[in-house]
Motif scaffolding. Structure first.
Motif, PDB file in Angstrom:
ATOM      1  N   ARG A 181     -20.885  77.390 -46.093  1.00 38.10           N
ATOM      2  CA  ARG A 181     -21.445  76.311 -45.139  1.00 38.10           C
ATOM      3  C   ARG A 181     -22.446  76.683 -44.149  1.00 38.10           C
ATOM      4  O   ARG A 181     -22.760  77.872 -43.959  1.00 38.10           O
ATOM      5  CB  ARG A 181     -19.988  75.640 -44.519  1.00 38.10           C
ATOM      6  CG  ARG A 181     -19.184  74.941 -45.527  1.00 38.10           C
ATOM      7  CD  ARG A 181     -17.825  74.515 -44.773  1.00 38.10           C
ATOM      8  NE  ARG A 181     -16.749  74.158 -45.667  1.00 38.10           N
ATOM      9  CZ  ARG A 181     -16.702  72.682 -46.143  1.00 38.10           C
ATOM     10  NH1 ARG A 181     -17.174  71.982 -45.398  1.00 38.10           N
ATOM     11  NH2 ARG A 181     -15.552  72.475 -46.949  1.00 38.10           N
ATOM     12  N   LYS A 237     -20.483  71.680 -37.717  1.00 38.21           N
ATOM     13  CA  LYS A 237     -20.500  72.383 -39.253  1.00 38.21           C
ATOM     14  C   LYS A 237     -20.666  71.429 -40.200  1.00 38.21           C
ATOM     15  O   LYS A 237     -20.359  70.144 -40.206  1.00 38.21           O
ATOM     16  CB  LYS A 237     -19.032  73.020 -39.287  1.00 38.21           C
ATOM     17  CG  LYS A 237     -18.710  74.245 -38.380  1.00 38.21           C
ATOM     18  CD  LYS A 237     -17.356  74.636 -38.517  1.00 38.21           C
ATOM     19  CE  LYS A 237     -17.359  75.755 -37.351  1.00 38.21           C
ATOM     20  NZ  LYS A 237     -15.828  76.619 -37.771  1.00 38.21           N
ATOM     21  N   LEU A 254     -21.736  70.784 -44.879  1.00 40.54           N
ATOM     22  CA  LEU A 254     -21.829  71.290 -46.144  1.00 40.54           C
ATOM     23  C   LEU A 254     -23.123  72.110 -46.574  1.00 40.54           C
ATOM     24  O   LEU A 254     -22.995  73.097 -47.211  1.00 40.54           O
ATOM     25  CB  LEU A 254     -21.398  70.321 -47.149  1.00 40.54           C
ATOM     26  CG  LEU A 254     -19.943  69.827 -47.011  1.00 40.54           C
ATOM     27  CD1 LEU A 254     -19.900  68.523 -47.913  1.00 40.54           C
ATOM     28  CD2 LEU A 254     -19.136  70.828 -47.439  1.00 40.54           C
TER      29      LEU A 254
END
Length: 244
Positions: A205, A224, A226
């Motif tokens: 990620r 955060k 993908l």
């Protein structure tokens, strides 16, 4: 074309095909389709509209399709072979027809000078035409590989120059897209004068940070995501919001 000739033709094409050391090549569906097309074309030539052309003549001219060979010299050699007399146009147009069948496998202009030099040298040695064709095909293969390597090197230099220019833009303080910096595994971008840093985590990620400058560490974690594309969309919004 007699049945024995048809069998020999198919057998020769199959033997040539399985000579490949690559099992992937042999099993490649595209290559199998091409093999089938080649077999059909070879067999169809038994009823070809080109009535002056027998197997040996066609095999020689087909081999010479991508080579720079003076057509008059090729015509002279073909007329010493078995079969009706061929005119200059017979040979010229048969070469063009083979090139069209092979999806524009015409002689490459950039190889003309070298090929004619090789041809002249071999002719002066008394090398016969089929052997000269073989020498020229080997020469062309090597030259095409050389040109490919030169092109790869050129593109690599362009990419390196573009990367250097992008890093310089980053270092100058100008707005820029995601750009790597030497000595760091992270990438950086600057939007509306604000510097953002993207770090790839162990689980693949990405973490997005707002940094004060390139030397100040990671900075403030913003989120955060993908993948990088998601972080880029976030930056497009965050970059124009008031900072607190």
């Amino acid at each position: 074309m007699l049945d024995d000739d048809r069998v020999d033709t198919v057998k020769r094409l199959l033997f040539d095909y399985v000579k490949s050391p690559s099992l992937r090549h042999i099993k490649d569906p595209y290559m199998l389709i091409k093999l089938a097309q080649d077999i059909v074309k070879k067999l169809d030539r038994g009823n070809s509209a080109w009535t002056k052309w027998n197997g040996p003549r066609e095999q020689l001219v087909e081999s010479a399709t991508a080579c720079w060979i003076p057509i008059g010299d090729l015509q002279d050699h073909l007329n010493r072979m078995e079969g009706p007399k061929l005119s200059f146009s017979d040979v010229e147009q048969r070469l063009k027809a083979f090139a069209d069948e092979r999806y524009s496998e015409y002689p490459r202009d950039e190889l003309q000078e070298g090929c004619l030099a090789v041809y002249g040298a071999e002719k002066a040695l008394g090398t016969e035409m089929p052997a000269i064709v073989g020498v020229l095909r080997d020469h062309i293969e090597k030259e095409e590989e050389r040109l490919r390597l030169e092109q790869d090197a050129h593109f690599r230099q362009l990419r390196e120059a573009e990367a250097a220019a992008a890093e310089q833009r980053l270092l100058s303080g100008a707005d820029c897209k995601w750009t790597p910096q030497q000595g760091s595994k992270d990438v950086f971008c600057r939007v509306s004068g604000r510097l953002f840093r993207l770090t790839t985590t162990t689980d693949k990620r990405v973490e997005l940070y707002r940094s004060e400058n390139l030397e100040a560490g990671k900075g403030t974690l913003l989120g955060k995501y993908l993948k990088r594309g998601d972080a880029t969309k976030a930056v497009a919004q965050i970059a124009y919001q008031p900072e607190f």
